[in-house]
Design a protein around this motif. Structure first.
Motif, mmCIF file in Angstrom:
data_model
loop_
_atom_site.group_PDB
_atom_site.id
_atom_site.type_symbol
_atom_site.label_atom_id
_atom_site.label_comp_id
_atom_site.label_asym_id
_atom_site.label_seq_id
_atom_site.Cartn_x
_atom_site.Cartn_y
_atom_site.Cartn_z
ATOM 1 N N ASP A 1 43.380 45.112 45.744
ATOM 2 C CA ASP A 1 44.270 44.738 44.641
ATOM 3 C C ASP A 1 44.248 43.239 44.387
ATOM 4 O O ASP A 1 44.332 42.785 43.250
ATOM 5 C CB ASP A 1 45.705 45.172 44.958
ATOM 6 N N ARG B 1 37.895 46.082 41.241
ATOM 7 C CA ARG B 1 38.493 47.252 40.605
ATOM 8 C C ARG B 1 39.236 46.803 39.353
ATOM 9 O O ARG B 1 39.759 45.684 39.278
ATOM 10 C CB ARG B 1 39.428 47.979 41.564
ATOM 11 N N PRO B 2 39.309 47.634 38.311
ATOM 12 C CA PRO B 2 40.073 47.270 37.114
ATOM 13 C C PRO B 2 41.518 46.923 37.465
ATOM 14 O O PRO B 2 42.177 47.650 38.214
ATOM 15 C CB PRO B 2 39.993 48.533 36.254
ATOM 16 N N GLY B 3 41.992 45.819 36.959
ATOM 17 C CA GLY B 3 43.361 45.401 37.241
ATOM 18 C C GLY B 3 43.520 44.535 38.469
ATOM 19 O O GLY B 3 44.644 44.152 38.812
ATOM 20 N N ASN C 1 36.412 38.071 32.924
ATOM 21 C CA ASN C 1 37.751 38.648 32.889
ATOM 22 C C ASN C 1 38.761 37.620 32.383
ATOM 23 O O ASN C 1 38.423 36.468 32.111
ATOM 24 C CB ASN C 1 38.132 39.130 34.294
ATOM 25 N N GLY D 1 47.460 45.463 33.178
ATOM 26 C CA GLY D 1 46.273 46.206 33.579
ATOM 27 C C GLY D 1 44.981 45.425 33.503
ATOM 28 O O GLY D 1 43.916 45.922 33.900
ATOM 29 N N ALA D 2 45.043 44.179 33.002
ATOM 30 C CA ALA D 2 43.833 43.362 32.912
ATOM 31 C C ALA D 2 43.423 42.871 34.290
ATOM 32 O O ALA D 2 44.259 42.637 35.169
ATOM 33 C CB ALA D 2 44.070 42.172 31.991
ATOM 34 N N THR D 3 42.135 42.712 34.476
ATOM 35 C CA THR D 3 41.627 42.045 35.668
ATOM 36 C C THR D 3 41.759 40.549 35.436
ATOM 37 O O THR D 3 41.328 40.031 34.409
ATOM 38 C CB THR D 3 40.153 42.416 35.922
#
Length: 243
Positions: A129, A148-150, A173, A215-217
């Motif tokens: 995360d 991972r996305p986010g 990103n 939710g953005a990376t």
């Protein structure tokens, strides 16, 4: 917000072994802002390590949802240890994965912070995360394809225009910086990738601009600002007077 967080952390102590991994030695001369009178001469090494991690943790707190977090630490030196301490103060960290180029240092750092030693950077990053890059690398050690996305990345190393920790894919990103001017002059990650900072963390914390979409990376490029050392030193000084 950074001041409040530092106040929570300043009484914490890292393992004695942190001294073995220091690559920065600093002295802070604290002066009265009104008169210029010297108030104290301080060992700035611990203050710098702590305020650097505090800035990353404040950004993580502002830009990641609450809840349990898996952390990947690329780097196994002093800043890896201070970041482990700081991130646990803002999120219920369930696992810290440690990787660097020296397996012996990785094992010692993992033992110091209660983390898990990883044999490779990709192994540490996949599914994490929060990712912290706290290395002396001059070439990318973090690939965007692994994120991972986010995910949230605190990119702390590579403080020179020709050094990098992140590849171009990672830098595509959402990009939050501590200072646009510093990032565009000093950060190889920003300069060499051609990335454009979206917003400063101070603008988000001050409410003058919104942060990245949910939710953005997010990449948080932290170069460190002298004002952080000055404020942290004053907090230490005031705490010493209260004793």
């Amino acid at each position: 917000m950074l001041i409040d967080f530092f106040l929570k952390l300043k009484s914490h102590k890292l393992p004695v072994s942190i001294k073995e991994y220091l690559t920065l030695l600093a002295t802070i001369v604290l002066m009265d802002p009104a008169t210029g009178e010297p108030l104290a001469v301080m060992d700035g090494t611990w203050i710098t390590a702590l305020r650097t991690a505090a800035a990353s943790a404040v950004a993580a707190d502002a830009l990641t949802p609450p809840g349990a977090k898996v952390v990947a630490m690329l780097g196994s030196g002093a800043l890896a240890r201070s970041h482990a301490l700081a991130l646990r103060a803002v999120r219920p960290v369930t696992e810290i994965r440690i990787w660097s180029r020296d397996p012996a240092n990785v094992a010692r750092c993992a033992a110091d912070v209660g983390g898990v030693a990883c044999a490779g950077a990709e192994e540490a990053v996949r599914g994490a995360d929060i990712v912290c890059t706290v290395t002396n690398a001059t070439e990318p050690v973090l690939r965007g394809a692994w994120l991972r996305p986010g995910a949230f990345v605190a990119a702390v190393g590579a403080p020179r225009p020709d050094w990098r920790e992140l590849d171009d894919a990672a830098m595509r990103n959402a990009l939050v910086v501590d200072s646009r001017e510093s990032a565009q002059k000093e950060s190889g990650d920003v300069i060499l990738s051609g990335a454009k900072p979206d917003v400063e963390i101070g603008e988000i914390l001050g409410g003058t601009r919104s942060g990245p979409a949910a939710g953005a990376t997010v990449i948080f490029k932290s170069l460190g600002q002298a004002v952080e050392d000055a404020v942290a030193a004053r907090l230490v000084y005031d705490a010493a007077l209260e004793r």
